[in-house]
Design an enzyme around this catalytic site. Structure first.
Site, PDB file in Angstrom:
ATOM      1  N   ASP A 135       0.835  -1.200   0.000  1.00 56.71           N
ATOM      2  CA  ASP A 135       0.000   0.000   0.000  1.00 56.71           C
ATOM      3  C   ASP A 135       0.870   1.250   0.000  1.00 56.71           C
ATOM      4  OD1 ASP A 135      -2.375   1.452   0.047  1.00 56.71           O
ATOM      5  OD2 ASP A 135      -2.484   1.489   2.233  1.00 56.71           O
ATOM      6  N   CYS A 195     -23.988  -3.750   3.383  1.00 63.35           N
ATOM      7  CA  CYS A 195     -22.968  -2.699   3.506  1.00 63.35           C
ATOM      8  C   CYS A 195     -23.511  -1.352   3.043  1.00 63.35           C
ATOM      9  CB  CYS A 195     -21.714  -3.083   2.733  1.00 63.35           C
ATOM     10  SG  CYS A 195     -21.950  -3.338   0.952  1.00 63.35           S
ATOM     11  N   SER A 217     -13.871   6.767   6.974  1.00 60.64           N
ATOM     12  CA  SER A 217     -12.425   6.524   7.020  1.00 60.64           C
ATOM     13  C   SER A 217     -11.664   7.688   6.396  1.00 60.64           C
ATOM     14  CB  SER A 217     -12.080   5.217   6.305  1.00 60.64           C
ATOM     15  OG  SER A 217     -12.461   4.106   7.071  1.00 60.64           O
ATOM     16  N   LYS A 224      -7.622  16.665   5.365  1.00 59.42           N
ATOM     17  CA  LYS A 224      -6.815  17.569   6.178  1.00 59.42           C
ATOM     18  C   LYS A 224      -7.633  18.765   6.682  1.00 59.42           C
ATOM     19  CE  LYS A 224      -3.591  14.769   5.091  1.00 59.42           C
ATOM     20  NZ  LYS A 224      -3.330  13.646   6.011  1.00 59.42           N
ATOM     21  N   CYS A 242     -13.160   3.506  10.112  1.00 57.42           N
ATOM     22  CA  CYS A 242     -14.524   3.000  10.250  1.00 57.42           C
ATOM     23  C   CYS A 242     -14.567   1.557   9.751  1.00 57.42           C
ATOM     24  CB  CYS A 242     -15.493   3.858   9.434  1.00 57.42           C
ATOM     25  SG  CYS A 242     -17.203   3.275   9.460  1.00 57.42           S
TER      26      CYS A 242
END
Length: 315
Positions: A135, A195, A217, A224, A242
């Site tokens: 990632d 979901c 999330s 920011k 989350c």
């Protein structure tokens, strides 16, 4: 051909021996369909302020440009699920931190073990060129894991695996060796919309599509700027990340336990109450989150999230 199959299985077996929960192989090549979908998503500005996603577009959709000479993408999964995680499902009166961030920074854990897998593969093949990723670069990790037979991308845009669920991290080796390739997994979400129905901000605007601008999330980690007041109540009690869309997914009833101990939740992170987080000093922030992915959100951002959650819990 038999030799390729044997080599592939030896690499897979070693990956599992190291502690990864699954390992699959896909041919490194340009991804035309994913390029079109990504371009459309970016044009609609669904990525919010994450401008880094727009960088290296060509390399993001073609690993042979990211790693010249590459022929194979080796994908691995590493579960971070732990029995203690079940205790926070449905909790509404305490501040919550996403499960993935409760242990050691996954970048470090996966990178360490991917280096071991790379060294094994290099020795096995008598030489190897390539790179490992956790990632940390323009790699469509979920797409490659799907192509490598490790699951399908669900309606919440997470990779789902029948045997593992979705509480796992994905890592890759992109290498110049040609190996035997796995068959992609078909979709097994069916008619389920749990979901989509559970997301408090309606971030899943249509099946398989997530608007980062609304995702909790994103709002609590990547954004920011100050979180828009229209979303502050919907954040509920999440101070970092989350898990809602994963908690309600039926496939996570089968989540396997994390083999890497460093990914297990740290009690001094997972079990703190609101008062502790409200009184957290910059020094304590550095101490509590030493070696943690939570350091991605700076102290000021984290404290802002805590203030929002405190308001939500008091109302």
């Amino acid at each position: 051909m038999l030799k390729q199959q044997k080599l592939t299985e030896l690499i897979r077996t070693h990956a599992l021996k190291l502690g990864f929960d699954a390992c699959g192989f896909a041919k490194a090549q340009y991804l035309p369909n994913e390029a079109r979908r990504l371009e459309e998503w970016l044009d609609q500005e669904r990525h919010g302020t994450m401008d880094w996603i727009t960088n290296y577009f060509d390399k993001r959709v073609d690993p042979t440009l990211l790693v010249p000479g590459s022929k194979t993408v080796v994908s691995v999964l590493a579960s971070y699920h732990h029995p203690k995680h079940k205790d926070q499902i449905g909790v509404k009166d305490q501040p919550l931190i996403s499960k993935y961030a409760q242990g050691r920074d996954y970048h470090k854990v996966l990178r360490k073990n991917l280096k071991k897998l790379f060294s094994f593969t290099e020795e096995l093949l008598g030489g190897l060129e390539g790179r490992i990723f956790t990632d940390s670069a323009p790699v469509l990790d979920k797409v490659w894991a799907q192509r490598a037979g490790l699951g399908w991308i669900g309606k919440n845009s997470n990779l789902l695996n029948k045997n593992i669920g979705s509480f796992f991290f994905i890592g890759e080796m992109i290498i110049d060796a040609e190996l035997s390739y796995d068959t992609p997994v078909t979709d097994h979400c069916g008619s389920c919309t749990k979901c989509i129905d559970a997301c408090p901000t309606d971030a899943i605007y249509e099946p398989y599509r997530v608007d980062a601008n609304k995702c909790i999330s994103y709002l609590t980690i990547e954004l920011k700027n100050e979180i828009d007041k229209k979303y502050q109540t919907n954040i509920e009690n999440w101070i970092y990340g989350c898990d809602i869309c994963q908690d309600v997914c039926p496939w996570n009833s089968k989540s396997v336990l994390a083999q890497f101990e460093d990914l297990h939740p740290r009690d001094y992170v997972a079990e703190r109450d609101l008062e502790f987080w409200e009184n957290l000093t910059p020094k304590q922030y550095d101490e509590v989150f030493e070696g943690s992915a939570i350091r991605r959100a700076k102290y000021e951002k984290f404290k802002s999230n805590v203030e929002i959650v405190a308001d939500n819990l008091s109302s």
